[in-house]
Design an enzyme around this catalytic site. Sequence first.
Site, PDB file in Angstrom:
ATOM      1  N   SER A   1      56.009  10.629 -13.591  1.00 49.25           N
ATOM      2  CA  SER A   1      57.175   9.926 -13.880  1.00 49.25           C
ATOM      3  C   SER A   1      58.043  11.289 -14.247  1.00 49.25           C
ATOM      4  O   SER A   1      57.810  11.877 -15.383  1.00 49.25           O
ATOM      5  CB  SER A   1      57.479   8.882 -14.747  1.00 49.25           C
ATOM      6  OG  SER A   1      56.808   7.798 -14.483  1.00 49.25           O
TER       7      SER A   1
ATOM      8  N   HIS B   1      59.964   8.901  -8.405  1.00 51.02           N
ATOM      9  CA  HIS B   1      58.827   9.142  -7.710  1.00 51.02           C
ATOM     10  C   HIS B   1      59.213   9.092  -6.424  1.00 51.02           C
ATOM     11  O   HIS B   1      59.639   8.230  -5.685  1.00 51.02           O
ATOM     12  CB  HIS B   1      57.884   8.092  -7.709  1.00 51.02           C
ATOM     13  CG  HIS B   1      56.969   7.898  -9.123  1.00 51.02           C
ATOM     14  ND1 HIS B   1      55.998   8.445  -9.529  1.00 51.02           N
ATOM     15  CD2 HIS B   1      57.410   7.342 -10.271  1.00 51.02           C
ATOM     16  CE1 HIS B   1      55.650   8.604 -10.708  1.00 51.02           C
ATOM     17  NE2 HIS B   1      56.428   7.659 -11.109  1.00 51.02           N
TER      18      HIS B   1
ATOM     19  N   HIS C   1      51.858   2.678  -8.724  1.00 49.89           N
ATOM     20  CA  HIS C   1      51.160   2.040  -9.954  1.00 49.89           C
ATOM     21  C   HIS C   1      50.825   0.962  -9.673  1.00 49.89           C
ATOM     22  O   HIS C   1      51.326  -0.035  -8.859  1.00 49.89           O
ATOM     23  CB  HIS C   1      52.347   2.101 -11.108  1.00 49.89           C
ATOM     24  CG  HIS C   1      53.005   3.392 -11.523  1.00 49.89           C
ATOM     25  ND1 HIS C   1      54.048   3.901 -10.694  1.00 49.89           N
ATOM     26  CD2 HIS C   1      52.549   4.178 -12.331  1.00 49.89           C
ATOM     27  CE1 HIS C   1      54.231   5.165 -11.322  1.00 49.89           C
ATOM     28  NE2 HIS C   1      53.567   5.281 -12.459  1.00 49.89           N
TER      29      HIS C   1
ATOM     30  N   TYR D   1      51.228  -1.586 -11.640  1.00 51.07           N
ATOM     31  CA  TYR D   1      52.511  -2.372 -11.975  1.00 51.07           C
ATOM     32  C   TYR D   1      53.484  -2.837 -10.970  1.00 51.07           C
ATOM     33  O   TYR D   1      54.390  -3.603 -11.052  1.00 51.07           O
ATOM     34  CB  TYR D   1      52.983  -2.048 -13.306  1.00 51.07           C
ATOM     35  CG  TYR D   1      53.864  -0.848 -13.257  1.00 51.07           C
ATOM     36  CD1 TYR D   1      55.066  -0.610 -12.654  1.00 51.07           C
ATOM     37  CD2 TYR D   1      53.528   0.279 -13.925  1.00 51.07           C
ATOM     38  CE1 TYR D   1      55.520   0.679 -12.388  1.00 51.07           C
ATOM     39  CE2 TYR D   1      54.069   1.508 -14.067  1.00 51.07           C
ATOM     40  CZ  TYR D   1      55.194   1.422 -13.207  1.00 51.07           C
ATOM     41  OH  TYR D   1      55.926   2.725 -13.146  1.00 51.07           O
ATOM     42  N   GLU D   2      53.361  -1.935 -10.011  1.00 52.93           N
ATOM     43  CA  GLU D   2      54.241  -2.412  -8.672  1.00 52.93           C
ATOM     44  C   GLU D   2      53.842  -3.373  -7.952  1.00 52.93           C
ATOM     45  O   GLU D   2      54.266  -3.625  -6.916  1.00 52.93           O
ATOM     46  CB  GLU D   2      54.453  -1.007  -7.703  1.00 52.93           C
ATOM     47  CG  GLU D   2      55.138   0.164  -8.437  1.00 52.93           C
ATOM     48  CD  GLU D   2      55.062   1.414  -7.829  1.00 52.93           C
ATOM     49  OE1 GLU D   2      55.610   1.588  -6.524  1.00 52.93           O
ATOM     50  OE2 GLU D   2      54.366   2.324  -8.224  1.00 52.93           O
TER      51      GLU D   2
ATOM     52  N   ALA E   1      53.581  10.775 -17.838  1.00 50.31           N
ATOM     53  CA  ALA E   1      54.202  10.573 -19.008  1.00 50.31           C
ATOM     54  C   ALA E   1      53.502   9.521 -20.004  1.00 50.31           C
ATOM     55  O   ALA E   1      53.246   8.611 -19.370  1.00 50.31           O
ATOM     56  CB  ALA E   1      55.828  10.173 -18.498  1.00 50.31           C
TER      57      ALA E   1
ATOM     58  N   MET F   1      50.759   4.157 -18.017  1.00 46.87           N
ATOM     59  CA  MET F   1      50.241   3.000 -17.097  1.00 46.87           C
ATOM     60  C   MET F   1      49.875   3.591 -15.741  1.00 46.87           C
ATOM     61  O   MET F   1      49.820   3.112 -14.714  1.00 46.87           O
ATOM     62  CB  MET F   1      51.762   2.333 -16.697  1.00 46.87           C
ATOM     63  CG  MET F   1      52.411   1.732 -17.986  1.00 46.87           C
ATOM     64  SD  MET F   1      54.252   1.091 -17.606  1.00 46.87           S
ATOM     65  CE  MET F   1      54.899   1.051 -19.332  1.00 46.87           C
ATOM     66  N   SER F   2      49.515   4.853 -16.040  1.00 49.99           N
ATOM     67  CA  SER F   2      48.873   5.456 -14.707  1.00 49.99           C
ATOM     68  C   SER F   2      47.659   6.049 -15.014  1.00 49.99           C
ATOM     69  O   SER F   2      46.835   5.945 -16.132  1.00 49.99           O
ATOM     70  CB  SER F   2      49.983   6.286 -14.109  1.00 49.99           C
ATOM     71  OG  SER F   2      50.084   7.524 -14.980  1.00 49.99           O
TER      72      SER F   2
ATOM     73  N   ASN G   1      57.670   9.844 -25.778  1.00 50.40           N
ATOM     74  CA  ASN G   1      58.211   9.052 -26.999  1.00 50.40           C
ATOM     75  C   ASN G   1      56.823   8.928 -28.173  1.00 50.40           C
ATOM     76  O   ASN G   1      55.743   9.012 -27.298  1.00 50.40           O
ATOM     77  CB  ASN G   1      58.726   7.604 -26.303  1.00 50.40           C
ATOM     78  CG  ASN G   1      57.692   6.767 -25.676  1.00 50.40           C
ATOM     79  OD1 ASN G   1      57.413   7.311 -24.342  1.00 50.40           O
ATOM     80  ND2 ASN G   1      57.071   6.022 -26.100  1.00 50.40           N
TER      81      ASN G   1
ATOM     82  N   HIS H   1      62.646   3.323 -19.500  1.00 47.81           N
ATOM     83  CA  HIS H   1      61.950   4.100 -18.326  1.00 47.81           C
ATOM     84  C   HIS H   1      62.918   5.324 -18.137  1.00 47.81           C
ATOM     85  O   HIS H   1      62.591   6.260 -18.048  1.00 47.81           O
ATOM     86  CB  HIS H   1      61.823   3.422 -17.298  1.00 47.81           C
ATOM     87  CG  HIS H   1      61.270   3.978 -15.802  1.00 47.81           C
ATOM     88  ND1 HIS H   1      60.165   4.576 -16.192  1.00 47.81           N
ATOM     89  CD2 HIS H   1      61.848   4.556 -14.720  1.00 47.81           C
ATOM     90  CE1 HIS H   1      59.787   5.150 -14.767  1.00 47.81           C
ATOM     91  NE2 HIS H   1      60.868   5.128 -13.925  1.00 47.81           N
TER      92      HIS H   1
END
Length: 400
Positions: free
Chosen positions: A159, A190, A212, A214-215, A242, A334-335, A358, A370
């Site tokens: 990301s 992306h 991802h 989550y998509e 990230a 998340m990846s 973060n 995001h």
Amino acid sequence: MNDLLAAARAARDAAYAPYSRFQVGAALRSATGRIFSGGNVENAAYPQGQCAEASALGAMVTAGERRVVEVLVIGSGPEPCAPCGGCRQRLNEFGGPDTVVHLAGTGGELVTTTLGELLPRAFGPSDLGAGSVAPASIAAVLAERAPGFVPAVGLILGSGLGEIADAIMPEAVIDYRDLPGFPRPTVSGHAGRLVLGRLGGVPVACLQGRVHLYEGRPPGEVARLVDALAEIGCRILLLTNAAGSLRPDVGPGALVVLSDHINLQGTNPLVGAARFVDMSAVYDAALRGVLFETAATAGVPLAEGVYLAVLGPCFETPAEIRAYRTLGADLVGMSTVPEAIAARAAGLRVAAISIVTNLAAGMSGAALSHQETLEQSGKAAAALRRLLEAAMPGFARATA
Ligand code: HPA
């Protein structure tokens, strides 16, 4: 988007197409959020029929609205149905390059694109995205677009890190839509392009954008990206992402080389393939050594840590972060883990680097977003770019 799908389906079912027997429905969302739909209307002078998109636009204009922000088109066949060349122009009259266009068919597959992507292209089956009539393999596309080019290293950019691809001396840039069966990312930050070229003098294949879990994508799709890199010759996969940091001493902007991971995504890209792959040394020690040596020479500070993968897309709760710390995690994201697993299954050597965007939830008091992830990773991208460029010759030597 389900509201658009329902409206487009209803319009398709009411369409009048006795000559082609191919009913099409289109639904548009206007700038005020209203939905207008229409079906195709044919007549005995067949070429003079009216497309579904034109019917829907007619309804919208008649209602006094002039701006389209989202479009869904559905046909009668299993393949996603794309607007014809004329309708791309018609839609552009009331939309723009960022207008989202969903292409649907009866097979359940949905391709999401934008008018900007569709408009300059010729109207043809190869423009319908994944699952359409297209060259037989990714290798065949490469042979055509970058003859003789064999990448040594595959690079997946996370990301907000897309600009790292600018450091590559390009031989060819191929949109994912032109790569048969290639899943296309839907998340902002992306781009969805494969850049083939030289980074630090080494031939690389760089995926500018990943998909991802989550998509809502099946884990096997994530593996397909990695398999494609192996298919075109990559022997090493370098993953970037990230991530949130669980260590107060490793704050935003830090670069962290992954030493290991914890998979809490609840799934695995090898499900269905039943491959019992050894995971005791996922992140290659020699490649990590190259990264640390290069960083020391280049004066780029580099930490090392364990990455814990969650499904997302929401960020974690502070209680989850406390729990993950006791599990031994230094980073959360998340990846990366699905790709690393798929790469080991494909026999690739793997390295991965996180940019900390973060401190994880509950650690700084700041709300997470995001947008912040994209901004922070963009800021640290220059340091990562220098590191990767300088590390590539060492990577190539490590596999020689
Ligand atoms: N959690 C999960 N994924 C992330 C984070 C985070 O805090 N930051 C960037 N990606």
